[in-house]
Design an enzyme around this catalytic site. Sequence first.
Site, mmCIF file in Angstrom:
data_model
loop_
_atom_site.group_PDB
_atom_site.id
_atom_site.type_symbol
_atom_site.label_atom_id
_atom_site.label_comp_id
_atom_site.label_asym_id
_atom_site.label_seq_id
_atom_site.Cartn_x
_atom_site.Cartn_y
_atom_site.Cartn_z
ATOM 1 N N HIS A 300 0.835 -1.201 0.000
ATOM 2 C CA HIS A 300 0.000 0.000 0.000
ATOM 3 C C HIS A 300 0.873 1.256 0.000
ATOM 4 C CE1 HIS A 300 -3.676 2.312 1.443
ATOM 5 N NE2 HIS A 300 -2.694 3.138 1.795
ATOM 6 N N GLU A 301 1.850 1.293 0.902
ATOM 7 C CA GLU A 301 2.714 2.471 0.981
ATOM 8 C C GLU A 301 3.590 2.598 -0.258
ATOM 9 O OE1 GLU A 301 1.811 4.413 3.271
ATOM 10 O OE2 GLU A 301 0.607 2.863 4.229
#
Length: 846
Positions: A300-301
């Site tokens: 996600h990051e």
Amino acid sequence: MPGTNLTRDEAATRAALLSVDSYTIDLDLTGSDTHFASSTVIRFSCSRPGAATFADLVGAEVHSITLNGTALDPAEVYTDSRILLRELAEQNELRVSATLPYSRTGEGLHRFVDPADDRVYTYTQFEVPDARRVYTTFEQPDLKSVFTFTVTAPQQWRVISNAPTPEPAPAGEGTATWSFPTTERMSTYITALVAGEYHEVLDVYQGAHGTISLGHYCRQSLAEHLDVETLLHVTKQGFAFFEETFGVPYAFGKYDQLYVPEYNMGAMENAGAVTFRDEYLPRSRQTHSFYQQRANTILHEMAHMWFGDLVTMKWWDDLWLNESFAEWASHHAMASATEYTEVWTAFTNARKNWAYRQDQLPSTHPIAADNHDLEAVEVNFDGITYAKGASTLKQLVAWVGLEEFLAGLRAYFTEHAFGNTEFADLLRALEAASGRELASWADEWLKTSGVNVLTPEFTISDGGAYETFAVRQGASSDFPTLRRHRIGIGLYDLADGALTLRERVEVDVRGELTEIEELVGKAQPDLLLLNDGDLTYAKIRLDERSLATAVAHIQDSPDSLTRALLWGAAWDMTRDAQMPAATFVELVLTGIGTESDLTAVSRLPVFVRTAIELYTDPDQREKLRTTWETGVRDLLAQAAPGSDHQLAFARALAGSAETGASLDLIAGLLDGSVVLEGLTVDTDLRWALLTALTRTDRAGEAQITAELERDNTISGQERAGMARAVRPDAAAKAQAWRDAVERDDVANETQRQIALGFATLGQADLLAPYLEKYLTAAETIWEDKGVQRASTALTSMFPLPLVSAEAVDRVSQWLATSSANPAAKRYVREGLDDMQRALRARQAQH
């Protein structure tokens, strides 16, 4: 006065006026344990010479301010967290020298001393508007610039920022200075500084576009738990997938991942310096779902490096797009490029349930929310922003086609690299790539609130076939939008001990009633499942026959996503008072023992406890508690030694135990007099077991103190805070209230654990005095304690166990008359809605 708030209109005015050329930031972390020195030089241009604007700086003791060589009086121009700048030139230079406090709330520059070894660790957290707690800024995402950091710190520290870490230069008396190269162009909220006695492991990723230096960092006391090979494996899988899929090389040179203490969220996408909560480095054994979620967070990051960091929204109205995209992209990457191929099942079992609940609260909002100021932004990091948005993007991908969607993304990244955009820019790129008109889809899905309900309606012939079949779409009266849905409809039959898919049709549902001619004449299945394949975002209902099949045979479905949809449908029906809590408990006990998705295995017991304690009539509650508790104890006994299920059921028993037999088992596991083959009673499980005993008054302060001596870490202190807060004792509740609401010297994560333990289900009598205390605190807590402390207290300490008509009336009266901050009232209103839902569920049983 604006205080720390900033309106969208103010930001637009400032963005039209200014262009920021560069920041030069000098930070000295050697001065004291409570404050640091911050000097900032901002060079910027002004499109209207002679105009005025302001810079942002929060909580500072300002020593000097110089604008274009002229000294300004801080007492005159620095007020209300802003520095007034008059008579701007075409080209300007602002210099500000200040001293600022370290944070203990996780906002700004957080400082932590590890009780395990007294080492010092600091890190920044700037999203949404907290870079201005560390240096002078123009704090809005569309005023991007380049940043040059110079940091003075103790010479034995590691110092990491967005640019590659330089060799430190001696600065005398045990200190050193790190002069970082200038960054790429970025927004203030993704700049970062992490400094302290961190453990470091370095590696590289060699990809198609060159070499990326990789760093992993954690506290020294956690170094033995830094499973760096596993973390590197996921990281390298992510880079290989995203660089190829997005068609644009990674833009920020190096990529450090830093596991930091007392973190308020899962992680933060600082460009090239991603911070994670260090609970992602587990001290104790975890189930498969933990590692799946950790991998998801890592990816996600990483997705944000392109969507959010390389290309950034102009204003926080498009916050949803930033987070929804990363949510979708991380799940897509996991399913495509890692061993976690069934991650969409976990998404359905956890993230979508989060979204469905949020979307039914009175605080629901469109995915594309009207974030008119920072206060609105700060409360909209929620299940709608993340999970509903990701579900909608998943549907959009199906609508335009995956390859067309990715082609649009590549064009978007290429055109807008290092710039700022609005959703319309992405929509245009997707329309160009797919040839589809998408504006009407966006209006329907992104600019309206609420979740639809899809219900099958049919008649059956004497021969057992469908004579008619339709899908009815409903919506709440407050948010009546009926949307277009592409759904699968699955017909499942019981055969040879398995619940087998006989046939699946895909159809478009629109409007209130959609006739499904394809099913007319088909034999009625044992189980009919709307939204089979989980293509859309909507609650689904099970007809009477299908519900009976699910309750008796959910374990006989071989497909994890099918089971996830059944779990979700049953939970929705329970929450909506359409199915008794007892039926939900029966369903869970039937299927959880063989459920392969460990996310479901960990989440379902939490849902069950809510169903029993909140949705069950008090006259029936004790019987249902016993049924569940006995069932979990049996599941624990039957679980394969050493299996994830065994660990999950031990935790579930700790979370629900009320009676002597279960508590005796828990006490025996804790003191070692009972041994279950394969179950390691390690540090985290010990705390879970002890907390079960303190919650039921089978253990007290002496046992907590003894356990804390065994686990003299910050995690131990945090878990001890919860173990004390759950005690069924008036003095314990009073102390928890003081620690979590009144004191300012309790660190953020410790406060959160105490708050989570305070309003324990089943302790209504002890919590009765706190309804008025809670409402009184809510009047001013937002201003008195700040966003982080206030939101923690308001969400976790709402006295939900006091479910009653009288409590509902009192909270409703307060909401109608209070002048509290709208953000505070939002959280109180959400608590009230949970109370009202519980009352409806109880009343439905009569």
